[in-house]
Design an enzyme around this catalytic site. Structure first.
Site, PDB file in Angstrom:
ATOM      1  N   GLY A 173      80.843  23.564  26.651  1.00  0.00           N
ATOM      2  CA  GLY A 173      81.986  23.498  25.744  1.00  0.00           C
ATOM      3  C   GLY A 173      83.086  22.514  26.140  1.00  0.00           C
ATOM      4  CG  MET A 196      71.655  22.674  23.540  1.00  0.00           C
ATOM      5  SD  MET A 196      71.806  20.879  23.319  1.00  0.00           S
ATOM      6  CE  MET A 196      70.335  20.354  24.184  1.00  0.00           C
ATOM      7  CB  ILE A 215      65.779  21.378  15.560  1.00  0.00           C
ATOM      8  CG1 ILE A 215      65.653  20.473  16.790  1.00  0.00           C
ATOM      9  CG2 ILE A 215      65.397  20.634  14.283  1.00  0.00           C
ATOM     10  CD1 ILE A 215      64.269  19.951  17.039  1.00  0.00           C
ATOM     11  CG  ASN A 231      75.142  16.306  16.712  1.00  0.00           C
ATOM     12  OD1 ASN A 231      75.504  17.222  17.451  1.00  0.00           O
ATOM     13  ND2 ASN A 231      74.131  15.503  17.017  1.00  0.00           N
ATOM     14  CG  HIS A 251      73.004  12.045  20.276  1.00  0.00           C
ATOM     15  ND1 HIS A 251      72.154  13.071  20.615  1.00  0.00           N
ATOM     16  CD2 HIS A 251      72.411  10.906  20.717  1.00  0.00           C
ATOM     17  CE1 HIS A 251      71.090  12.578  21.222  1.00  0.00           C
ATOM     18  NE2 HIS A 251      71.226  11.268  21.295  1.00  0.00           N
ATOM     19  CB  SER A 274      77.032   8.161  18.250  1.00  0.00           C
ATOM     20  OG  SER A 274      76.453   7.102  18.971  1.00  0.00           O
ATOM     21  CB  THR A 303      70.923  13.108   7.535  1.00  0.00           C
ATOM     22  OG1 THR A 303      70.332  12.474   8.674  1.00  0.00           O
ATOM     23  CG2 THR A 303      72.156  12.340   7.075  1.00  0.00           C
ATOM     24  CB  THR A 325      85.553  12.150  31.836  1.00  0.00           C
ATOM     25  OG1 THR A 325      84.779  13.128  32.503  1.00  0.00           O
ATOM     26  CG2 THR A 325      87.000  12.318  32.224  1.00  0.00           C
ATOM     27  CD  GLU A 368      79.613  13.523  25.083  1.00  0.00           C
ATOM     28  OE1 GLU A 368      79.675  14.533  24.380  1.00  0.00           O
ATOM     29  OE2 GLU A 368      78.713  13.339  25.906  1.00  0.00           O
TER      30      GLU A 368
END
Ligand code: GRF
Length: 227
Positions: free
Chosen positions: A19, A97, A99, A114, A116, A143, A148, A179, A182
């Protein structure tokens, strides 16, 4: 330009682990001028540390154990029900985690983000830091993208980059990506969606400040005000 949302934008966060990204979101929404509010944090794992972070911040938490369901569709249907009880405008996958089924993704189209840990379209899936090192990449990063039906394949909105250092291990690189980039790009993207500056158009392309994005925004190109 599209009209900005004037009300608070309720967000539900889904996670399975530590988290760190949730914490960054919590911190960003604590400032008085944030348009986003985290309505709930949901995990498929009762022991996810992210749930503790949410509880510490006074945020509602729920656990929905995927192992208690017959299959993906049944789990996703229950997850939709749980999420929609909070009536969020936005759903954020922050290290979730699992799909997700096509039905789930369609249900939240344009409202599902999301984060990633790679410079998509490179390294979809797992072990992204190790794969970047093995490929000899000099640059790596993360990213934020709209989700989708294709795993890690939705259109990216923003990316953050770090240089790969000769002494990097997957762990060192992962920590630096977390750090340095993200924890910045996720809160930023949520704020943009919350205030209406960002949206997903019907043709599937993200639109930022009224213009379709031809390529993901880069954190390094944004002024200090955006960080
Ligand atoms: C992050 O690296 C995120 O990009 C990926 O899963 C990880 C979650 O980490 N999707 P945390 O739970 O936010 O610490």
């Amino acid at each position: 330009m599209q009209e900005r949302m004037s009300q608070t934008c309720d967000v539900v966060v889904l996670l399975s682990g530590t988290g760190s990204n949730l914490q960054a979101l919590i911190d960003s929404t604590r400032t008085g001028d944030s348009p986003a509010r985290i309505a709930a944090v949901i995990s498929n794992r009762a022991d996810a540390y992210g749930l503790q972070r949410a509880r510490d911040a006074g945020i509602d938490t729920r656990t929905l154990d995927h192992k208690a369901f017959e299959g993906r569709e049944a789990f996703d249907a229950a997850l939709i029900e749980l999420i929609d009880a909070f009536n969020p405008k936005l759903v954020v996958l922050a290290g979730f985690m699992r799909i997700l089924s096509a039905g789930f993704v369609r249900h939240y189209q344009g409202r599902l983000l999301n984060i990633h840990p790679s410079l998509l379209p490179k390294y979809k899936g797992l072990h992204t830091h190790q794969r970047a090192l093995e490929a000899g990449d000099t640059e790596h990063g993360c990213s934020v993208h709209f989700v989708t039906e294709e795993l890690d394949g939705g259109p990216a909105v923003i990316q953050g980059r770090v240089s790969v250092r000769p002494q990097d291990t997957a762990e060192l690189l992962s920590n630096r990506v977390m750090t340095d980039v993200e924890t910045r790009i996720l809160p930023q993207t949520v704020a943009w969606l919350a205030d209406g500056r960002l949206r997903l158009r019907a043709d599937g392309r993200p639109e930022f400040e009224g213009r379709p994005l031809k390529a993901p925004l880069q954190l390094s190109d944004l002024g200090e005000a955006f960080r």
